[in-house]
Motif scaffolding. Structure first.
Motif, PDB file in Angstrom:
ATOM      1  N   PRO A  10     137.181  60.868  29.491  1.00  0.00           N
ATOM      2  CA  PRO A  10     138.007  61.238  28.136  1.00  0.00           C
ATOM      3  C   PRO A  10     136.724  61.773  27.154  1.00  0.00           C
ATOM      4  CG  PRO A  10     138.928  59.236  29.254  1.00  0.00           C
ATOM      5  CD  PRO A  10     137.692  59.481  29.971  1.00  0.00           C
ATOM      6  N   TYR A  11     136.940  62.671  26.311  1.00  0.00           N
ATOM      7  CA  TYR A  11     136.244  63.334  25.582  1.00  0.00           C
ATOM      8  C   TYR A  11     135.440  62.637  24.654  1.00  0.00           C
ATOM      9  CZ  TYR A  11     137.062  67.906  27.932  1.00  0.00           C
ATOM     10  OH  TYR A  11     136.951  68.888  28.636  1.00  0.00           O
ATOM     11  N   HIS A  12     136.216  61.357  24.056  1.00  0.00           N
ATOM     12  CA  HIS A  12     136.087  60.617  22.978  1.00  0.00           C
ATOM     13  C   HIS A  12     134.877  59.505  23.108  1.00  0.00           C
ATOM     14  CE1 HIS A  12     139.099  58.517  24.631  1.00  0.00           C
ATOM     15  NE2 HIS A  12     138.790  57.147  23.811  1.00  0.00           N
ATOM     16  N   THR A  40     131.297  63.348  24.626  1.00  0.00           N
ATOM     17  CA  THR A  40     131.164  63.542  23.110  1.00  0.00           C
ATOM     18  C   THR A  40     130.715  64.820  22.463  1.00  0.00           C
ATOM     19  OG1 THR A  40     131.582  61.317  22.965  1.00  0.00           O
ATOM     20  CG2 THR A  40     130.819  62.406  21.086  1.00  0.00           C
ATOM     21  N   VAL A  41     129.439  65.280  23.290  1.00  0.00           N
ATOM     22  CA  VAL A  41     128.762  66.487  22.739  1.00  0.00           C
ATOM     23  C   VAL A  41     129.600  67.714  22.884  1.00  0.00           C
ATOM     24  CG1 VAL A  41     127.365  66.987  24.689  1.00  0.00           C
ATOM     25  CG2 VAL A  41     126.441  67.218  22.464  1.00  0.00           C
ATOM     26  N   MET A  42     130.363  67.706  24.046  1.00  0.00           N
ATOM     27  CA  MET A  42     131.296  68.780  24.200  1.00  0.00           C
ATOM     28  C   MET A  42     132.363  68.717  23.390  1.00  0.00           C
ATOM     29  SD  MET A  42     131.589  69.403  28.394  1.00  0.00           S
ATOM     30  CE  MET A  42     131.841  67.763  29.141  1.00  0.00           C
ATOM     31  N   LEU A  43     132.879  67.840  22.878  1.00  0.00           N
ATOM     32  CA  LEU A  43     133.911  67.590  22.129  1.00  0.00           C
ATOM     33  C   LEU A  43     133.414  68.176  20.571  1.00  0.00           C
ATOM     34  CD1 LEU A  43     137.005  66.863  21.458  1.00  0.00           C
ATOM     35  CD2 LEU A  43     136.238  64.529  21.137  1.00  0.00           C
ATOM     36  N   ALA A  44     132.149  67.870  20.266  1.00  0.00           N
ATOM     37  CA  ALA A  44     131.734  68.340  19.018  1.00  0.00           C
ATOM     38  C   ALA A  44     131.608  69.521  18.875  1.00  0.00           C
ATOM     39  CB  ALA A  44     130.253  67.658  18.794  1.00  0.00           C
ATOM     40  N   TYR A  45     131.025  70.313  19.920  1.00  0.00           N
ATOM     41  CA  TYR A  45     130.706  71.991  20.093  1.00  0.00           C
ATOM     42  C   TYR A  45     132.166  72.594  20.322  1.00  0.00           C
ATOM     43  CZ  TYR A  45     125.787  71.213  19.220  1.00  0.00           C
ATOM     44  OH  TYR A  45     124.682  71.296  18.408  1.00  0.00           O
ATOM     45  N   GLU A  51     135.453  73.463  19.037  1.00  0.00           N
ATOM     46  CA  GLU A  51     137.050  73.350  18.307  1.00  0.00           C
ATOM     47  C   GLU A  51     138.352  73.433  19.081  1.00  0.00           C
ATOM     48  OE1 GLU A  51     136.927  72.674  14.777  1.00  0.00           O
ATOM     49  OE2 GLU A  51     135.076  72.914  14.882  1.00  0.00           O
ATOM     50  N   LYS A  52     138.330  74.030  20.200  1.00  0.00           N
ATOM     51  CA  LYS A  52     139.629  73.977  21.016  1.00  0.00           C
ATOM     52  C   LYS A  52     139.536  72.591  21.650  1.00  0.00           C
ATOM     53  CE  LYS A  52     141.477  76.398  24.914  1.00  0.00           C
ATOM     54  NZ  LYS A  52     141.501  77.506  26.022  1.00  0.00           N
ATOM     55  N   LEU A  53     138.761  71.912  21.830  1.00  0.00           N
ATOM     56  CA  LEU A  53     138.907  70.643  22.579  1.00  0.00           C
ATOM     57  C   LEU A  53     139.236  69.655  21.514  1.00  0.00           C
ATOM     58  CD1 LEU A  53     136.098  70.194  25.032  1.00  0.00           C
ATOM     59  CD2 LEU A  53     138.256  70.642  25.588  1.00  0.00           C
ATOM     60  N   ARG A  54     138.663  69.725  20.110  1.00  0.00           N
ATOM     61  CA  ARG A  54     138.781  69.078  19.236  1.00  0.00           C
ATOM     62  C   ARG A  54     140.515  68.961  18.837  1.00  0.00           C
ATOM     63  NH1 ARG A  54     134.808  68.122  14.273  1.00  0.00           N
ATOM     64  NH2 ARG A  54     132.665  68.836  15.053  1.00  0.00           N
ATOM     65  N   ASP A  55     140.829  70.216  18.512  1.00  0.00           N
ATOM     66  CA  ASP A  55     142.374  70.438  18.134  1.00  0.00           C
ATOM     67  C   ASP A  55     143.247  69.593  19.059  1.00  0.00           C
ATOM     68  OD1 ASP A  55     141.304  71.606  16.005  1.00  0.00           O
ATOM     69  OD2 ASP A  55     141.803  73.793  16.853  1.00  0.00           O
ATOM     70  N   ARG A  56     142.904  69.830  20.466  1.00  0.00           N
ATOM     71  CA  ARG A  56     143.894  69.271  21.336  1.00  0.00           C
ATOM     72  C   ARG A  56     143.711  67.717  21.863  1.00  0.00           C
ATOM     73  NH1 ARG A  56     142.200  72.400  25.885  1.00  0.00           N
ATOM     74  NH2 ARG A  56     141.331  70.630  27.118  1.00  0.00           N
ATOM     75  N   LEU A  66     136.162  59.438  14.273  1.00  0.00           N
ATOM     76  CA  LEU A  66     135.664  60.300  15.386  1.00  0.00           C
ATOM     77  C   LEU A  66     135.322  61.609  14.933  1.00  0.00           C
ATOM     78  CD1 LEU A  66     135.088  60.744  18.417  1.00  0.00           C
ATOM     79  CD2 LEU A  66     137.489  61.145  18.467  1.00  0.00           C
ATOM     80  N   ARG A  67     135.806  62.303  14.095  1.00  0.00           N
ATOM     81  CA  ARG A  67     135.756  63.684  13.536  1.00  0.00           C
ATOM     82  C   ARG A  67     134.442  63.616  12.834  1.00  0.00           C
ATOM     83  NH1 ARG A  67     141.465  63.910  12.583  1.00  0.00           N
ATOM     84  NH2 ARG A  67     142.440  65.426  13.822  1.00  0.00           N
ATOM     85  N   GLU A  68     134.068  62.513  11.805  1.00  0.00           N
ATOM     86  CA  GLU A  68     133.121  62.392  11.039  1.00  0.00           C
ATOM     87  C   GLU A  68     131.700  62.423  12.096  1.00  0.00           C
ATOM     88  OE1 GLU A  68     131.041  59.297   7.908  1.00  0.00           O
ATOM     89  OE2 GLU A  68     133.204  59.230   8.306  1.00  0.00           O
ATOM     90  N   HIS A  69     131.860  61.516  13.151  1.00  0.00           N
ATOM     91  CA  HIS A  69     130.963  61.325  13.945  1.00  0.00           C
ATOM     92  C   HIS A  69     130.641  62.510  14.788  1.00  0.00           C
ATOM     93  CE1 HIS A  69     128.498  59.581  17.356  1.00  0.00           C
ATOM     94  NE2 HIS A  69     129.171  60.259  18.158  1.00  0.00           N
ATOM     95  N   LEU A  70     131.504  63.645  14.998  1.00  0.00           N
ATOM     96  CA  LEU A  70     131.454  64.766  15.838  1.00  0.00           C
ATOM     97  C   LEU A  70     130.666  65.881  14.953  1.00  0.00           C
ATOM     98  CD1 LEU A  70     134.919  65.186  17.683  1.00  0.00           C
ATOM     99  CD2 LEU A  70     132.765  64.573  18.606  1.00  0.00           C
ATOM    100  N   ASP A  71     131.161  65.667  13.711  1.00  0.00           N
ATOM    101  CA  ASP A  71     130.191  66.608  12.799  1.00  0.00           C
ATOM    102  C   ASP A  71     128.643  66.231  12.654  1.00  0.00           C
ATOM    103  OD1 ASP A  71     132.554  67.730  11.977  1.00  0.00           O
ATOM    104  OD2 ASP A  71     132.769  66.804   9.961  1.00  0.00           O
ATOM    105  N   VAL A  72     128.343  64.883  12.820  1.00  0.00           N
ATOM    106  CA  VAL A  72     127.067  64.546  12.831  1.00  0.00           C
ATOM    107  C   VAL A  72     126.273  65.060  14.041  1.00  0.00           C
ATOM    108  CG1 VAL A  72     125.370  62.603  12.873  1.00  0.00           C
ATOM    109  CG2 VAL A  72     127.453  62.509  11.562  1.00  0.00           C
ATOM    110  N   VAL A  73     127.059  64.842  15.239  1.00  0.00           N
ATOM    111  CA  VAL A  73     126.652  65.309  16.613  1.00  0.00           C
ATOM    112  C   VAL A  73     126.237  66.890  16.466  1.00  0.00           C
ATOM    113  CG1 VAL A  73     127.266  65.663  18.984  1.00  0.00           C
ATOM    114  CG2 VAL A  73     127.755  63.437  17.700  1.00  0.00           C
ATOM    115  N   ARG A  74     127.069  67.427  16.123  1.00  0.00           N
ATOM    116  CA  ARG A  74     127.227  68.877  15.917  1.00  0.00           C
ATOM    117  C   ARG A  74     125.843  69.350  15.030  1.00  0.00           C
ATOM    118  NH1 ARG A  74     130.517  73.342  16.938  1.00  0.00           N
ATOM    119  NH2 ARG A  74     129.395  75.331  16.727  1.00  0.00           N
TER     120      ARG A  74
END
Length: 263
Positions: free
Chosen positions: A145-147, A153-158, A160-165, A185-193
């Motif tokens: 799973p992406y989270h 996780t790095v794929m989810l961060a990069y 937007e399509k995966l994030r939305d779904r 999770l969204r906050e963490h992904l912003d840091v990753v990106r």
């Protein structure tokens, strides 16, 4: 840094040192620096000027290098012809293999290549290092799973399509460190990106840490992720910093190769 797939053994009698030196000179040429003078190559390579001059003269004779009107060196057409031929048959797995082997050999951890799919990140290749830990839960064909875990996780961060779904409020926890709160999770992904890499620590498998970076196509879209994973205690301090640098560098180099493949 060794070139991908290099054995690392200088005692191999079949290896021609002059050829390796010539190849190392060619590696300094790129989109960001297409031309070099003799003095500049001498400085950056650490070789003496006579050696650099003789090697470059040989490369010119072979058609691999040209001289500009100002006398500087630039890559010759022959390199592009051979490169284009190789790229036509190249896929993400073959493009990444040498870098994965370098990471696994250099750090002893297991290297992974993952691609996005409907149900999660799919591991399509792995190279085991010499460390004793075997990450039994992640093999070729495993869907994560992406989270959770660094590669997904790095794929989810990069993407937007995966994030939305994918991001929702009922994400499952695999350990007590799995990030399941949607806002966090969204906050963490912003840091990753922003930082260009993802670091996981026991969020998918207890006692396992990993570092991952994204592989991007010419449009900026996500293609895959490359990562290394191993014991948590091996992902601390200077060791962690070195792994982050090497994984990010490998991802950038693979991205450059994939972006060069003709459409």
């Amino acid at each position: 840094m060794p070139t991908p797939g290099e054995s690392g053994s200088s005692s191999n009698r079949e290896v021609v040192g002059a050829v390796l030196k010539a190849c190392s000179l060619l590696e300094h040429f790129g989109v960001d620096r297409p031309t070099w003078t003799l003095n500049e190559l001498t400085t950056v390579s650490g070789m003496n000027k006579t050696t650099v001059h003789r090697l470059m003269a040989t490369l010119i004779h072979a058609g691999w290098v040209d001289r500009t009107d100002e006398g500087a060196y630039r890559i010759g057409l022959r390199v592009f012809e051979i490169g284009s031929s190789a790229l036509e048959e190249l896929d993400i797995r073959s493009a990444a293999k040498g870098y994965m082997s370098d990471l696994a050999e250099g750090f002893g951890d297991t290297a992974y290549l993952m691609v996005p799919a409907e149900q999660g990140a799919v591991c399509i290749d792995r190279v085991e290092g010499h460390n004793t830990l075997v990450v039994a839960g992640i093999n070729v064909g495993t869907v994560i799973p992406y989270h959770a875990a660094a590669g997904p996780t790095v794929m989810l961060a990069y993407s937007e399509k995966l994030r939305d779904r994918w991001i929702r409020d009922d994400l499952p926890a695999f350990t007590d460190r799995t990030l399941v709160d949607a806002a966090q999770l969204r906050e963490h992904l912003d840091v990753v990106r922003r930082e260009g890499y993802s670091l996981s620590n026991s969020d998918y498998l207890d006692g396992v840490a990993a570092v991952a970076a994204p592989i991007i196509d010419r449009s900026g879209a996500l293609i895959a992720s490359i990562s290394i994973g191993g014991r948590v205690e091996a992902f601390e301090g200077d060791d962690l910093s070195a792994k982050i640098d090497r994984v990010r560098d490998a991802a950038a180099r693979i991205s450059t190769v994939m972006q060069a493949i003709p459409e």
